[in-house]
Design an enzyme around this catalytic site. Structure first.
Site, PDB file in Angstrom:
ATOM      1  N   LYS A  11       1.274  -0.731   0.136  1.00  0.00           N
ATOM      2  CA  LYS A  11      -0.262  -0.064   0.171  1.00  0.00           C
ATOM      3  C   LYS A  11       1.002   1.058  -0.381  1.00  0.00           C
ATOM      4  O   LYS A  11       2.245   1.210   0.053  1.00  0.00           O
ATOM      5  CB  LYS A  11      -0.926   0.336   1.306  1.00  0.00           C
ATOM      6  CG  LYS A  11      -1.811  -0.963   1.332  1.00  0.00           C
ATOM      7  CD  LYS A  11      -3.001  -1.177   2.379  1.00  0.00           C
ATOM      8  CE  LYS A  11      -3.992  -2.427   2.591  1.00  0.00           C
ATOM      9  NZ  LYS A  11      -4.978  -2.344   3.092  1.00  0.00           N
ATOM     10  N   TYR A  51     -12.775  -2.136  -3.540  1.00  0.00           N
ATOM     11  CA  TYR A  51     -13.115  -2.258  -2.883  1.00  0.00           C
ATOM     12  C   TYR A  51     -14.182  -1.710  -3.025  1.00  0.00           C
ATOM     13  O   TYR A  51     -14.360  -1.638  -1.042  1.00  0.00           O
ATOM     14  CB  TYR A  51     -12.252  -1.221  -1.867  1.00  0.00           C
ATOM     15  CG  TYR A  51     -10.994  -1.438  -1.524  1.00  0.00           C
ATOM     16  CD1 TYR A  51     -11.003  -2.844  -0.829  1.00  0.00           C
ATOM     17  CD2 TYR A  51      -9.900  -0.683  -1.702  1.00  0.00           C
ATOM     18  CE1 TYR A  51      -9.651  -3.008  -0.076  1.00  0.00           C
ATOM     19  CE2 TYR A  51      -8.157  -0.747  -1.107  1.00  0.00           C
ATOM     20  CZ  TYR A  51      -8.873  -1.892  -0.344  1.00  0.00           C
ATOM     21  OH  TYR A  51      -7.167  -2.569   0.060  1.00  0.00           O
ATOM     22  N   PHE A  59     -15.507   3.750   6.848  1.00  0.00           N
ATOM     23  CA  PHE A  59     -13.880   4.570   6.285  1.00  0.00           C
ATOM     24  C   PHE A  59     -14.249   4.304   4.441  1.00  0.00           C
ATOM     25  O   PHE A  59     -12.759   3.962   4.537  1.00  0.00           O
ATOM     26  CB  PHE A  59     -13.423   3.944   7.165  1.00  0.00           C
ATOM     27  CG  PHE A  59     -13.339   2.068   6.718  1.00  0.00           C
ATOM     28  CD1 PHE A  59     -12.992   1.513   5.763  1.00  0.00           C
ATOM     29  CD2 PHE A  59     -14.198   0.849   7.862  1.00  0.00           C
ATOM     30  CE1 PHE A  59     -12.966  -0.104   5.418  1.00  0.00           C
ATOM     31  CE2 PHE A  59     -14.188  -0.307   7.395  1.00  0.00           C
ATOM     32  CZ  PHE A  59     -13.514  -0.714   6.309  1.00  0.00           C
ATOM     33  N   ARG A  87      -2.570 -14.495   4.697  1.00  0.00           N
ATOM     34  CA  ARG A  87      -3.356 -14.087   6.364  1.00  0.00           C
ATOM     35  C   ARG A  87      -2.293 -13.884   7.159  1.00  0.00           C
ATOM     36  O   ARG A  87      -2.598 -12.648   7.577  1.00  0.00           O
ATOM     37  CB  ARG A  87      -4.563 -14.104   5.752  1.00  0.00           C
ATOM     38  CG  ARG A  87      -5.092 -13.542   4.607  1.00  0.00           C
ATOM     39  CD  ARG A  87      -5.592 -12.420   4.735  1.00  0.00           C
ATOM     40  NE  ARG A  87      -6.040 -12.113   5.964  1.00  0.00           N
ATOM     41  CZ  ARG A  87      -6.663 -10.672   5.712  1.00  0.00           C
ATOM     42  NH1 ARG A  87      -7.062  -9.790   4.125  1.00  0.00           N
ATOM     43  NH2 ARG A  87      -7.682 -10.218   6.853  1.00  0.00           N
ATOM     44  N   THR A  93      -5.743  -6.745  10.709  1.00  0.00           N
ATOM     45  CA  THR A  93      -6.002  -5.534  10.014  1.00  0.00           C
ATOM     46  C   THR A  93      -5.450  -3.975  10.987  1.00  0.00           C
ATOM     47  O   THR A  93      -4.883  -3.628  10.221  1.00  0.00           O
ATOM     48  CB  THR A  93      -7.766  -5.904   9.749  1.00  0.00           C
ATOM     49  OG1 THR A  93      -7.948  -6.503   9.446  1.00  0.00           O
ATOM     50  CG2 THR A  93      -8.215  -4.585   9.180  1.00  0.00           C
ATOM     51  N   ARG A 104       2.422  -6.307   9.534  1.00  0.00           N
ATOM     52  CA  ARG A 104       1.353  -5.561   9.358  1.00  0.00           C
ATOM     53  C   ARG A 104       2.073  -4.833  11.133  1.00  0.00           C
ATOM     54  O   ARG A 104       2.800  -3.736  11.318  1.00  0.00           O
ATOM     55  CB  ARG A 104       0.279  -5.630   9.587  1.00  0.00           C
ATOM     56  CG  ARG A 104      -0.125  -5.171   8.653  1.00  0.00           C
ATOM     57  CD  ARG A 104      -2.013  -5.682   8.469  1.00  0.00           C
ATOM     58  NE  ARG A 104      -2.751  -5.484   7.354  1.00  0.00           N
ATOM     59  CZ  ARG A 104      -3.776  -6.096   7.093  1.00  0.00           C
ATOM     60  NH1 ARG A 104      -4.431  -6.516   7.857  1.00  0.00           N
ATOM     61  NH2 ARG A 104      -4.458  -5.945   5.607  1.00  0.00           N
ATOM     62  N   ASN A 114      -1.860   0.539   7.130  1.00  0.00           N
ATOM     63  CA  ASN A 114      -1.500  -0.977   7.349  1.00  0.00           C
ATOM     64  C   ASN A 114      -0.905  -1.709   6.051  1.00  0.00           C
ATOM     65  O   ASN A 114      -1.109  -2.938   7.079  1.00  0.00           O
ATOM     66  CB  ASN A 114      -2.867  -1.534   7.970  1.00  0.00           C
ATOM     67  CG  ASN A 114      -3.961  -2.538   6.875  1.00  0.00           C
ATOM     68  OD1 ASN A 114      -3.652  -1.830   5.559  1.00  0.00           O
ATOM     69  ND2 ASN A 114      -4.716  -2.559   7.260  1.00  0.00           N
ATOM     70  N   HIS A 117      -2.283  -4.946   1.606  1.00  0.00           N
ATOM     71  CA  HIS A 117      -3.445  -5.915   1.487  1.00  0.00           C
ATOM     72  C   HIS A 117      -2.919  -7.399   0.826  1.00  0.00           C
ATOM     73  O   HIS A 117      -1.934  -7.741  -0.074  1.00  0.00           O
ATOM     74  CB  HIS A 117      -4.410  -5.491  -0.170  1.00  0.00           C
ATOM     75  CG  HIS A 117      -5.686  -6.110  -0.285  1.00  0.00           C
ATOM     76  ND1 HIS A 117      -6.829  -6.459  -0.113  1.00  0.00           N
ATOM     77  CD2 HIS A 117      -5.845  -6.826  -0.863  1.00  0.00           C
ATOM     78  CE1 HIS A 117      -7.498  -6.925  -0.018  1.00  0.00           C
ATOM     79  NE2 HIS A 117      -6.983  -7.948  -1.554  1.00  0.00           N
ATOM     80  N   GLU A 128      -9.626 -10.383  -7.454  1.00  0.00           N
ATOM     81  CA  GLU A 128      -8.384  -9.650  -7.673  1.00  0.00           C
ATOM     82  C   GLU A 128      -7.787  -9.839  -8.375  1.00  0.00           C
ATOM     83  O   GLU A 128      -7.324  -9.037  -9.158  1.00  0.00           O
ATOM     84  CB  GLU A 128      -8.080  -9.840  -6.368  1.00  0.00           C
ATOM     85  CG  GLU A 128      -8.900  -9.460  -5.092  1.00  0.00           C
ATOM     86  CD  GLU A 128      -8.767  -9.630  -2.962  1.00  0.00           C
ATOM     87  OE1 GLU A 128     -10.040  -9.467  -2.863  1.00  0.00           O
ATOM     88  OE2 GLU A 128      -7.928  -9.623  -3.562  1.00  0.00           O
TER      89      GLU A 128
HETATM   90  P1  IDP Z   1      -7.790  -7.198   5.748  1.00  0.00           P
HETATM   91  O1  IDP Z   1      -7.227  -5.211   4.519  1.00  0.00           O
HETATM   92  O2  IDP Z   1      -7.235  -6.873   7.315  1.00  0.00           O
HETATM   93  O3  IDP Z   1      -8.715  -7.622   4.695  1.00  0.00           O
HETATM   94  P2  IDP Z   1     -10.504  -5.326   5.647  1.00  0.00           P
HETATM   95  O4  IDP Z   1     -11.829  -5.362   7.025  1.00  0.00           O
HETATM   96  O5  IDP Z   1     -10.726  -5.803   5.029  1.00  0.00           O
HETATM   97  O6  IDP Z   1      -9.149  -6.124   6.520  1.00  0.00           O
HETATM   98  O7  IDP Z   1     -10.554  -4.115   5.852  1.00  0.00           O
HETATM   99  C1  IDP Z   1      -9.780  -3.455   4.099  1.00  0.00           C
HETATM  100  C2  IDP Z   1      -8.850  -2.743   4.415  1.00  0.00           C
HETATM  101  O8  IDP Z   1      -9.475  -0.896   5.115  1.00  0.00           O
HETATM  102  C3  IDP Z   1      -8.447  -1.878   5.624  1.00  0.00           C
HETATM  103  O9  IDP Z   1      -7.247  -3.139   5.660  1.00  0.00           O
HETATM  104  C4  IDP Z   1      -7.923  -0.993   5.942  1.00  0.00           C
HETATM  105  O10 IDP Z   1      -6.939  -0.021   4.908  1.00  0.00           O
HETATM  106  C5  IDP Z   1      -8.695  -0.490   5.711  1.00  0.00           C
HETATM  107  N1  IDP Z   1     -10.499  -0.341   7.149  1.00  0.00           N
HETATM  108  C6  IDP Z   1     -10.507  -1.487   7.576  1.00  0.00           C
HETATM  109  N2  IDP Z   1     -11.006  -0.888   8.769  1.00  0.00           N
HETATM  110  C7  IDP Z   1     -10.740   0.133   8.725  1.00  0.00           C
HETATM  111  C8  IDP Z   1     -11.614   1.221  10.008  1.00  0.00           C
HETATM  112  O11 IDP Z   1     -12.283   0.699  10.906  1.00  0.00           O
HETATM  113  N3  IDP Z   1     -10.337   2.676  10.224  1.00  0.00           N
HETATM  114  C9  IDP Z   1      -9.942   2.761   9.136  1.00  0.00           C
HETATM  115  N4  IDP Z   1     -10.348   1.848   7.866  1.00  0.00           N
HETATM  116  C10 IDP Z   1     -10.284   1.000   8.295  1.00  0.00           C
HETATM  117 MG    MG Z   2     -10.164  -7.832   3.907  1.00  0.00          MG
END
Ligand code: IDP
Ligand code: MG
Length: 140
Positions: A11, A51, A59, A87, A93, A104, A114, A117, A128
């Site tokens: 990212k 997304y 968010f 993962r 996350t 992370r 973070n 992805h 994807e």
């Molecule tokens: P993941 O990347 O661990 O699979 P997801 O729930 O799929 O997590 O969320 C996608 C992306 O959205 C996250 O990697 C992060 O960049 C962002 N994100 C997730 N939850 C939050 C939040 O509560 N606040 C801000 N950004 C978030």
């Molecule tokens: Mg995800």
């Protein structure tokens, strides 16, 4: 366990801090092989499309703005049980909840910025990968 593929993004927070190599090293050390890779600057349309599953989340707009704030590196990773292996090395996350030794925990700035992805299922991995790569761009 079968050799499978998953989709990864390094990212903008990570490319900005010159961590493409650092992140990739951790992926490789976790047993994943980079079989396709390109550095791109996503358009808003691409980020919104990628997304789309999150479009109702509060968010979403911030996430899209973040993902287009700088270049990213999109990758196809191959390895045994690639989706869960990736993962695992990514970590939770929210970096505050991520285990020691994960990408992370090591590199992420925040729950949003973070660093990586990773696809969450084999089905989503296939979708994807196809979103960003033509079959001939993937060389295993
Ligand atoms: P993941 O990347 O661990 O699979 P997801 O729930 O799929 O997590 O969320 C996608 C992306 O959205 C996250 O990697 C992060 O960049 C962002 N994100 C997730 N939850 C939050 C939040 O509560 N606040 C801000 N950004 C978030
Ligand atoms: Mg995800």
């Amino acid at each position: 366990m079968a050799v499978t593929r998953t989709f990864s993004i390094i990212k903008p927070d990570a490319t900005r801090r010159n961590l493409t190599g650092g992140v990739t090293k951790m992926l490789e050390e976790a047993g994943l092989r980079v079989v396709a890779s390109k550095r791109i600057h996503m358009t808003r349309e691409q980020a919104e499309g990628f997304y789309a599953v999150h479009k109702e989340r509060p968010f979403f707009q911030d996430l899209v703005a973040f993902m287009i704030s700088g270049p990213v590196v999109v990758q196809v990773l191959e390895g045994e049980d690639a989706v869960s292996r990736n993962r695992e090395v990514m970590g939770a996350t929210n970096p505050e909840n991520a285990a020691e030794g994960t990408i992370r925990k090591t590199y992420a700035e925040s729950i949003e910025a973070n660093s990586v992805h990773g696809s969450d299922s084999e089905e989503n991995a296939a979708t994807e990968i196809a979103f960003f790569f033509k079959p001939e761009e993937i060389v295993g």
